[in-house]
Design a protein around this motif. Structure first.
Motif, short mmCIF file in Angstrom:
data_model
loop_
_atom_site.label_atom_id
_atom_site.label_comp_id
_atom_site.label_asym_id
_atom_site.label_seq_id
_atom_site.Cartn_x
_atom_site.Cartn_y
_atom_site.Cartn_z
N ILE A 6 0.84 -1.21 0.00
CA ILE A 6 0.00 0.00 0.00
C ILE A 6 0.87 1.25 0.00
O ILE A 6 0.60 2.22 -0.72
CB ILE A 6 -0.94 0.00 1.21
N ARG A 7 1.95 1.23 0.78
CA ARG A 7 2.87 2.37 0.83
C ARG A 7 3.46 2.64 -0.55
O ARG A 7 3.59 3.80 -0.97
CB ARG A 7 3.98 2.07 1.83
N GLU A 8 3.81 1.60 -1.27
CA GLU A 8 4.36 1.74 -2.61
C GLU A 8 3.35 2.42 -3.54
O GLU A 8 3.70 3.29 -4.34
CB GLU A 8 4.74 0.37 -3.18
N SER A 9 2.09 2.03 -3.42
CA SER A 9 1.04 2.62 -4.26
C SER A 9 0.83 4.09 -3.92
O SER A 9 0.65 4.93 -4.81
CB SER A 9 -0.27 1.84 -4.07
N VAL A 10 0.84 4.41 -2.63
CA VAL A 10 0.69 5.81 -2.20
C VAL A 10 1.86 6.64 -2.73
O VAL A 10 1.67 7.77 -3.20
CB VAL A 10 0.60 5.91 -0.67
N GLN A 52 3.47 6.14 -5.46
CA GLN A 52 3.25 6.35 -6.88
C GLN A 52 2.26 7.50 -7.12
O GLN A 52 2.45 8.32 -8.01
CB GLN A 52 2.72 5.07 -7.53
N ILE A 53 1.21 7.52 -6.32
CA ILE A 53 0.22 8.61 -6.43
C ILE A 53 0.88 9.94 -6.10
O ILE A 53 0.71 10.93 -6.83
CB ILE A 53 -0.96 8.36 -5.46
N ASN A 54 1.66 9.98 -5.03
CA ASN A 54 2.34 11.21 -4.64
C ASN A 54 3.30 11.70 -5.72
O ASN A 54 3.43 12.91 -5.97
CB ASN A 54 3.11 11.00 -3.33
N PRO A 92 1.04 20.20 0.12
CA PRO A 92 1.51 18.88 0.57
C PRO A 92 0.69 17.77 -0.12
O PRO A 92 -0.52 17.91 -0.29
CB PRO A 92 1.26 18.89 2.08
N VAL A 93 1.36 16.68 -0.48
CA VAL A 93 0.68 15.63 -1.24
C VAL A 93 0.38 14.37 -0.43
O VAL A 93 -0.46 13.56 -0.83
CB VAL A 93 1.51 15.23 -2.49
N GLU A 94 1.05 14.20 0.68
CA GLU A 94 0.98 12.92 1.40
C GLU A 94 -0.44 12.49 1.78
O GLU A 94 -0.85 11.36 1.51
CB GLU A 94 1.85 12.98 2.67
N MET A 95 -1.20 13.39 2.36
CA MET A 95 -2.55 13.03 2.79
C MET A 95 -3.46 12.74 1.60
O MET A 95 -4.35 11.89 1.67
CB MET A 95 -3.15 14.14 3.66
N GLU A 149 -12.94 9.01 -12.71
CA GLU A 149 -13.20 10.44 -12.91
C GLU A 149 -13.50 11.11 -11.57
O GLU A 149 -13.01 12.22 -11.29
CB GLU A 149 -14.38 10.61 -13.87
N PHE A 150 -14.30 10.46 -10.74
CA PHE A 150 -14.67 11.03 -9.45
C PHE A 150 -13.44 11.19 -8.55
O PHE A 150 -13.23 12.25 -7.97
CB PHE A 150 -15.71 10.13 -8.77
N ILE A 151 -12.65 10.13 -8.44
CA ILE A 151 -11.47 10.18 -7.57
C ILE A 151 -10.47 11.22 -8.06
O ILE A 151 -9.89 11.98 -7.27
CB ILE A 151 -10.80 8.78 -7.49
N THR A 152 -10.27 11.27 -9.38
CA THR A 152 -9.36 12.27 -9.95
C THR A 152 -9.83 13.68 -9.63
O THR A 152 -9.04 14.54 -9.24
CB THR A 152 -9.24 12.08 -11.47
N GLY A 153 -11.14 13.92 -9.80
CA GLY A 153 -11.68 15.25 -9.52
C GLY A 153 -11.51 15.63 -8.06
O GLY A 153 -11.12 16.78 -7.75
N ILE A 154 -11.78 14.70 -7.16
CA ILE A 154 -11.63 14.96 -5.73
C ILE A 154 -10.17 15.29 -5.39
O ILE A 154 -9.87 16.24 -4.67
CB ILE A 154 -12.09 13.74 -4.90
N ALA A 155 -9.25 14.48 -5.91
CA ALA A 155 -7.83 14.65 -5.59
C ALA A 155 -7.29 15.97 -6.12
O ALA A 155 -6.62 16.72 -5.39
CB ALA A 155 -7.04 13.49 -6.17
N LEU A 156 -7.56 16.30 -7.37
CA LEU A 156 -6.98 17.47 -7.98
C LEU A 156 -7.62 18.78 -7.51
O LEU A 156 -7.00 19.85 -7.59
CB LEU A 156 -7.04 17.36 -9.50
#
Length: 208
Positions: free
Chosen positions: A140-144, A146-148, A164-167, A197-204
């Motif tokens: 899971i840490r590896e995946s996070v 990659q997202i960061n 900050p990107v971590e959270m 699309e939903f997750i991308t919108g929330i994150a960005l």
């Protein structure tokens, strides 16, 4: 004692490489067989001899490659994760903007695990056991991470505001995992494209 020639050394290396290739192929065959049996009977109800039978080998031969059912599980998990990493990397090559890259990352992971429903259910069950928690946390840490990395690249290119990107990385991963579980259980009403699309919108939205 006969002299060791360049030709004999080359021949020895070739034989060694072929033995390794055969061993790698057999391991792959066992892992494939294990995934089939795990999906059919579940991890807890699968015996080593069930995997051996599915692979068409003797139980003793199985133990030449894996010393336990848990070792087969770990190899199957690593095999699946390698496939996923390669697939994500390949698809990201054609994505340019931060939004496209995030959408591809999320959508590819969801598509991959949706197609591997039985394996995902097994990971969710076995991966939460005490002796597997450290390994699961590492994945899971590896995946996070990659997202960061995707988010930081967007910031560096000036597409996203410096924050900050971590959270956000953890939040995105939690959303992916939750939606994956519901989809595997048949309880997710939306499509993979809609979820991505939903997750991308929330994150960005956090960076605008």
């Amino acid at each position: 004692m006969p002299a060791v020639t360049k030709t004999s050394r080359t021949s020895s290396r070739l034989r060694l490489r072929r033995r390794r290739e055969r061993a790698d192929l057999r391991r792959s065959e066992i892992i494939t067989a294990a995934l089939t049996v795990f999906a059919k009977h579940g991890f807890a109800n699968t015996r080593a001899e069930d995997v051996a039978e599915q692979a068409g080998i003797a139980k003793g031969t199985l133990y030449l490659y894996f010393d336990s059912k848990e070792a087969i599980y770990e190899a199957a998990l690593e095999y699946a994760m390698t496939q996923l990493r390669e697939l994500v990397s390949e698809r990201l090559q054609s994505a340019t903007t931060a939004a496209e890259r995030m959408r591809v990352f999320v959508g590819t992971r969801m598509e991959f695990w949706s197609a591997q429903g039985e394996l995902y259910q097994m990971i969710m069950t076995v991966g939460r056991e005490k002796h597997q928690k450290k390994r699961t946390a590492k994945i899971i840490r590896e995946s996070v991470d990659q997202i960061n990395l995707l988010l930081r690249e967007g910031i560096e290119r000036g597409e996203l505001r410096e924050r900050p990107v971590e959270m956000v990385g953890w939040a995105v991963m939690d959303l992916i995992r939750g939606m994956n579980e519901r989809r595997v259980d048949g309880a997710q009403p939306t499509t993979i494209a809609q979820d991505a699309e939903f997750i991308t919108g929330i994150a960005l939205s956090y960076f605008r």
